[in-house]
Design a protein around this motif. Structure first.
Motif: not given
Length: 195
Positions: A9-11, A21-24, A65-67
């Motif tokens: 979802l972050m991807a 994806p944000g809502r989930e 920035s989430f890796v």
């Protein structure tokens, strides 16, 4: 979206597909995030709601920035922790200014109150009183002990995850948890003693 893990979802969010994806992600983690911040702010629901909103804004706007070096849950709670610390610094600064200018002392945040929903059965009333005693005792702990207990037992994180999230060594985290539990036990025992 429900079948995707948090990292996927972050991807998607990083690629610009934010709404679904944000809502989930919010649906999956909102309650735990709010509860943690509510405990850290000693039951100040308005502040906890504001901080929760700030955390989600940071997560969604900085998704690129989430890796994935850590689990999303760890990433989320790291942002929450940093957001809380920033808020705490500002609050302490405001209190210092207030004291230096001889303004009236502001009252501490009120403890969380339960809605009046009529009489409760005795067992539920006792459980409710016990929950209030635990909450009050938690608020008396220092922030580092309170945070460790919340993460370990309310957020159901492993000791290793708590250590990673707080940036502490594993043994330091274990020691904090031991001391926190001992202090909490002492506070709860003293609250049951007749005055």
């Amino acid at each position: 979206m429900e079948s995707l893990n948090d990292e996927a979802l972050m991807a998607l969010i990083a690629l610009g597909e934010v709404a679904e994806p944000g809502r989930e992600l919010v649906l999956r983690h909102q309650r735990a995030l709010f509860n943690r911040l509510a405990y850290l702010t000693q039951g100040d629901r308005d502040t906890a709601a504001d901080l929760t909103q700030r955390v989600w804004e940071k997560v969604l706007t900085n998704a690129g920035s989430f890796v994935g070096r850590a689990a999303f849950k760890t990433y989320l709670h790291t942002i929450a922790r940093n957001t809380f610390i920033d808020w705490l610094r500002v609050e302490r600064s405001r209190q210092q200014i207030s004291l230096n200018q001889n303004w009236d002392d502001e009252t501490a945040p009120e403890s969380m109150e339960l809605a009046d929903e009529g009489p409760l059965p005795d067992a539920l009333l006792r459980a409710n009183q016990d929950a209030e005693q635990v909450r009050a005792a938690l608020y008396q702990l220092s922030p580092i002990y309170r945070e460790a207990l919340i993460l370990r037992y309310m957020e159901d994180m492993s000791v290793e995850e708590v250590a990673e999230l707080t940036g502490q060594k594993l043994e330091t985290t274990r020691t904090r948890l031991r001391y926190a539990k001992a202090q909490l036990r002492t506070l709860l025992e003293s609250s049951h003693d007749p005055a």
